[in-house]
Design an enzyme around this catalytic site. Sequence first.
Site, PDB file in Angstrom:
ATOM      1  N   ILE A  64     -38.616   5.102   7.211  1.00 38.63           N
ATOM      2  CA  ILE A  64     -38.878   3.720   7.668  1.00 38.63           C
ATOM      3  C   ILE A  64     -40.180   3.627   8.466  1.00 38.63           C
ATOM      4  CG2 ILE A  64     -36.477   2.940   7.596  1.00 38.63           C
ATOM      5  CD1 ILE A  64     -36.396   3.239  10.673  1.00 38.63           C
ATOM      6  N   ALA A  86     -30.753   3.313  10.394  1.00 38.66           N
ATOM      7  CA  ALA A  86     -31.656   4.471  10.468  1.00 38.66           C
ATOM      8  C   ALA A  86     -32.193   4.600  11.882  1.00 38.66           C
ATOM      9  CB  ALA A  86     -32.811   4.307   9.486  1.00 38.66           C
ATOM     10  N   SER A  89     -30.914   9.552  16.833  1.00 40.70           N
ATOM     11  CA  SER A  89     -29.723   9.103  17.559  1.00 40.70           C
ATOM     12  C   SER A  89     -29.238  10.050  18.661  1.00 40.70           C
ATOM     13  CB  SER A  89     -28.588   8.879  16.560  1.00 40.70           C
ATOM     14  OG  SER A  89     -28.180  10.120  16.015  1.00 40.70           O
ATOM     15  N   THR A 129     -26.609   0.020  20.286  1.00 41.07           N
ATOM     16  CA  THR A 129     -25.692   0.777  21.140  1.00 41.07           C
ATOM     17  C   THR A 129     -25.431   0.080  22.471  1.00 41.07           C
ATOM     18  OG1 THR A 129     -25.588   2.818  22.448  1.00 41.07           O
ATOM     19  CG2 THR A 129     -27.755   2.099  21.852  1.00 41.07           C
ATOM     20  N   ASP A 130     -24.291   0.387  23.084  1.00 38.70           N
ATOM     21  CA  ASP A 130     -24.021  -0.132  24.434  1.00 38.70           C
ATOM     22  C   ASP A 130     -24.879   0.589  25.486  1.00 38.70           C
ATOM     23  OD1 ASP A 130     -22.761   2.350  24.417  1.00 38.70           O
ATOM     24  OD2 ASP A 130     -20.833   1.619  25.159  1.00 38.70           O
ATOM     25  N   GLU A 131     -25.555   1.684  25.080  1.00 32.60           N
ATOM     26  CA  GLU A 131     -26.377   2.426  26.050  1.00 32.60           C
ATOM     27  C   GLU A 131     -27.581   1.615  26.517  1.00 32.60           C
ATOM     28  OE1 GLU A 131     -26.982   6.603  25.243  1.00 32.60           O
ATOM     29  OE2 GLU A 131     -25.260   6.648  23.922  1.00 32.60           O
ATOM     30  N   TYR A 155     -33.769   7.556  24.443  1.00 30.36           N
ATOM     31  CA  TYR A 155     -33.047   7.023  23.272  1.00 30.36           C
ATOM     32  C   TYR A 155     -32.646   5.572  23.518  1.00 30.36           C
ATOM     33  CZ  TYR A 155     -28.906   5.890  20.470  1.00 30.36           C
ATOM     34  OH  TYR A 155     -27.988   5.240  19.671  1.00 30.36           O
ATOM     35  N   ALA A 157     -33.790   3.497  25.674  1.00 29.92           N
ATOM     36  CA  ALA A 157     -34.971   2.631  25.823  1.00 29.92           C
ATOM     37  C   ALA A 157     -35.539   2.250  24.461  1.00 29.92           C
ATOM     38  CB  ALA A 157     -36.034   3.336  26.665  1.00 29.92           C
ATOM     39  N   LYS A 159     -33.839   2.059  21.622  1.00 27.05           N
ATOM     40  CA  LYS A 159     -32.909   1.115  20.979  1.00 27.05           C
ATOM     41  C   LYS A 159     -33.021  -0.265  21.633  1.00 27.05           C
ATOM     42  CE  LYS A 159     -30.255   1.856  18.116  1.00 27.05           C
ATOM     43  NZ  LYS A 159     -30.354   1.890  16.638  1.00 27.05           N
ATOM     44  N   ASN A 185     -19.027   6.229  18.906  1.00 24.23           N
ATOM     45  CA  ASN A 185     -18.199   6.388  17.709  1.00 24.23           C
ATOM     46  C   ASN A 185     -17.702   7.830  17.583  1.00 24.23           C
ATOM     47  OD1 ASN A 185     -19.221   4.202  15.052  1.00 24.23           O
ATOM     48  ND2 ASN A 185     -19.604   3.873  17.209  1.00 24.23           N
ATOM     49  N   TYR A 212     -20.794  18.873  29.974  1.00 24.06           N
ATOM     50  CA  TYR A 212     -21.866  18.586  30.934  1.00 24.06           C
ATOM     51  C   TYR A 212     -21.304  18.257  32.322  1.00 24.06           C
ATOM     52  CZ  TYR A 212     -25.719  18.084  27.527  1.00 24.06           C
ATOM     53  OH  TYR A 212     -26.695  18.307  26.586  1.00 24.06           O
ATOM     54  N   ARG A 284     -26.836  16.853  31.847  1.00 18.59           N
ATOM     55  CA  ARG A 284     -27.989  16.260  31.169  1.00 18.59           C
ATOM     56  C   ARG A 284     -28.754  15.411  32.180  1.00 18.59           C
ATOM     57  NH1 ARG A 284     -25.814  12.301  26.750  1.00 18.59           N
ATOM     58  NH2 ARG A 284     -26.203  13.907  25.207  1.00 18.59           N
TER      59      ARG A 284
HETATM   60  N1  NAD Z   1     -22.857   7.401  16.751  1.00 15.85           N
HETATM   61  C1  NAD Z   1     -22.649   6.572  17.764  1.00 15.85           C
HETATM   62  O1  NAD Z   1     -21.769   6.790  18.593  1.00 15.85           O
HETATM   63  C2  NAD Z   1     -23.482   5.316  17.892  1.00 15.85           C
HETATM   64  C3  NAD Z   1     -23.156   4.417  18.919  1.00 15.85           C
HETATM   65  C4  NAD Z   1     -23.894   3.253  19.036  1.00 15.85           C
HETATM   66  C5  NAD Z   1     -24.922   2.979  18.149  1.00 15.85           C
HETATM   67  N2  NAD Z   1     -25.244   3.864  17.173  1.00 15.85           N
HETATM   68  C6  NAD Z   1     -26.347   3.543  16.263  1.00 15.85           C
HETATM   69  O2  NAD Z   1     -25.845   3.552  14.947  1.00 15.85           O
HETATM   70  C7  NAD Z   1     -26.848   4.011  14.048  1.00 15.85           C
HETATM   71  C8  NAD Z   1     -26.308   5.179  13.236  1.00 15.85           C
HETATM   72  O3  NAD Z   1     -25.917   6.199  14.136  1.00 15.85           O
HETATM   73  P1  NAD Z   1     -25.332   7.584  13.608  1.00 15.85           P
HETATM   74  O4  NAD Z   1     -24.485   8.128  14.667  1.00 15.85           O
HETATM   75  O5  NAD Z   1     -24.790   7.418  12.241  1.00 15.85           O
HETATM   76  O6  NAD Z   1     -26.687   8.436  13.545  1.00 15.85           O
HETATM   77  P2  NAD Z   1     -27.042   9.691  12.652  1.00 15.85           P
HETATM   78  O7  NAD Z   1     -28.077  10.447  13.404  1.00 15.85           O
HETATM   79  O8  NAD Z   1     -25.818  10.403  12.195  1.00 15.85           O
HETATM   80  O9  NAD Z   1     -27.704   9.039  11.349  1.00 15.85           O
HETATM   81  C9  NAD Z   1     -28.966   8.448  11.371  1.00 15.85           C
HETATM   82  C10 NAD Z   1     -29.537   8.499   9.962  1.00 15.85           C
HETATM   83  O10 NAD Z   1     -30.845   7.886  10.018  1.00 15.85           O
HETATM   84  C11 NAD Z   1     -31.721   8.672   9.213  1.00 15.85           C
HETATM   85  N3  NAD Z   1     -33.092   8.510   9.688  1.00 15.85           N
HETATM   86  C12 NAD Z   1     -33.624   9.008  10.845  1.00 15.85           C
HETATM   87  N4  NAD Z   1     -34.935   8.721  10.900  1.00 15.85           N
HETATM   88  C13 NAD Z   1     -35.234   8.015   9.773  1.00 15.85           C
HETATM   89  C14 NAD Z   1     -36.428   7.467   9.236  1.00 15.85           C
HETATM   90  N5  NAD Z   1     -37.586   7.594   9.899  1.00 15.85           N
HETATM   91  N6  NAD Z   1     -36.380   6.825   8.061  1.00 15.85           N
HETATM   92  C15 NAD Z   1     -35.212   6.711   7.366  1.00 15.85           C
HETATM   93  N7  NAD Z   1     -34.048   7.233   7.807  1.00 15.85           N
HETATM   94  C16 NAD Z   1     -34.064   7.884   8.985  1.00 15.85           C
HETATM   95  C17 NAD Z   1     -31.230  10.106   9.379  1.00 15.85           C
HETATM   96  O11 NAD Z   1     -31.686  10.929   8.311  1.00 15.85           O
HETATM   97  C18 NAD Z   1     -29.725   9.924   9.423  1.00 15.85           C
HETATM   98  O12 NAD Z   1     -29.160  10.031   8.136  1.00 15.85           O
HETATM   99  C19 NAD Z   1     -28.069   4.368  14.903  1.00 15.85           C
HETATM  100  O13 NAD Z   1     -28.964   3.298  14.860  1.00 15.85           O
HETATM  101  C20 NAD Z   1     -27.484   4.539  16.299  1.00 15.85           C
HETATM  102  O14 NAD Z   1     -28.436   4.221  17.283  1.00 15.85           O
HETATM  103  C21 NAD Z   1     -24.545   5.033  17.032  1.00 15.85           C
END
Ligand code: NAD
Length: 326
Positions: A64, A86, A89, A129-131, A155, A157, A159, A185, A212, A284
């Site tokens: 992206i 994407a 994370s 995210t709620d962060e 991270y 900041a 988001k 999640n 931690y 952390r």
């Molecule tokens: N996991 C959680 O608890 C949680 C909580 C709140 C929000 N989120 C948000 O949900 C989304 C998904 O989280 P997740 O836990 O599945 O993350 P993840 O790290 O498992 O997956 C992220 C995916 O994005 C892809 N990616 C990274 N950089 C990219 C780029 N430059 N171009 C295209 N693809 C790219 C990665 O290859 C990966 O497959 C994120 O935006 C994260 O901020 C996650």
Amino acid sequence: MKKEKNILITGESGFIGSHLIDFFVRNYSKYNIYGLDVLSYASNKKLTNHLFEFPNYFFEKLDIRNRDEIFKFFKENAITDVINLAAESHVDNSISNPILFAETNIIGTINLLDAFKKYSSGRFHHVSTDEVFGDLGPNDKPFNEMSPYLPNSPYAASKASSDHFVRAYHKTFNSDVIITNCSNNFGPHQHAEKFIPTVINSIKNNKLIPIYGNGKNIRDWLYVKDHVSAIDLVFHNGMSGNTYNIGANNELSNNELVSLICDIFMEKKYHDRPKELVSFVSDRPGHDRRYAVDCNKIKKNLSWVCQYDFKQSLSDTIDWYFKKSD
Ligand SMILES: NC(=O)c1ccc[n+]([C@@H]2O[C@H](COP(=O)([O-])OP(=O)(O)OC[C@H]3O[C@@H](n4cnc5c(N)ncnc54)[C@H](O)[C@@H]3O)[C@@H](O)[C@H]2O)c1
């Protein structure tokens, strides 16, 4: 084949994306679903390869951050809608490499917003995210949609910044956008670097369970399949320009969570004495003490409810990692 919508789901080979795209491909044969992922270290394409048997599933390996390629992709595939997951994370990585988080999470999102503005007629749903709201004290009320943004990690900041851009495209360009801010999640498919997989894999391999600080940090744990149902509802029925919090009213300290995982391991007879593996490690930097979200808005306005029992979901998650061979 021409369909009602051509929906792009970015980050499709990551943890949440792999569950979301499976749900959309199976439940919406009236849409073409385009998965996009750069296939970073955090991804696993094996999680979504089974979808190639569906005629409405397509995949593109794309970054992206590559603005020209993103524009070309939108044009060639007549993308109508976007669900953007994407992202970089992992909070720990954002402490060692904040630039990568700015490039992916902020610039990458702007590239998608601009391509969407130029070529798409539908909705841009940004998964956040709620962060972004920062840290809560033990007696503070959970974050709601009006809580101020006070991100503490690089991270969070990045988001928060991407959320602001998404909102600004609604105000400035009248783009149809929506943002969801969800809590932590858990579930199958999550990368081994994250907390619950780390605990499970440590016990599975009879290694120390690193926690931690003092383990009293609190998170509100949301099962990934409940998150998927919330995204589905907000994408289809949410009000343009709005944000919706998604959480499970399920606050646990890291110590409580590890204790519960250990109990389940013992109940399943996967391990005799897992609690002896607990090991506290240096905290952390900037570690937020407590996150909790008030999700009355999505419950009241869109009738969303969590459907999965927490302990059963955790047990299913343990089984997935326990049986996983690679
Ligand atoms: N996991 C959680 O608890 C949680 C909580 C709140 C929000 N989120 C948000 O949900 C989304 C998904 O989280 P997740 O836990 O599945 O993350 P993840 O790290 O498992 O997956 C992220 C995916 O994005 C892809 N990616 C990274 N950089 C990219 C780029 N430059 N171009 C295209 N693809 C790219 C990665 O290859 C990966 O497959 C994120 O935006 C994260 O901020 C996650």
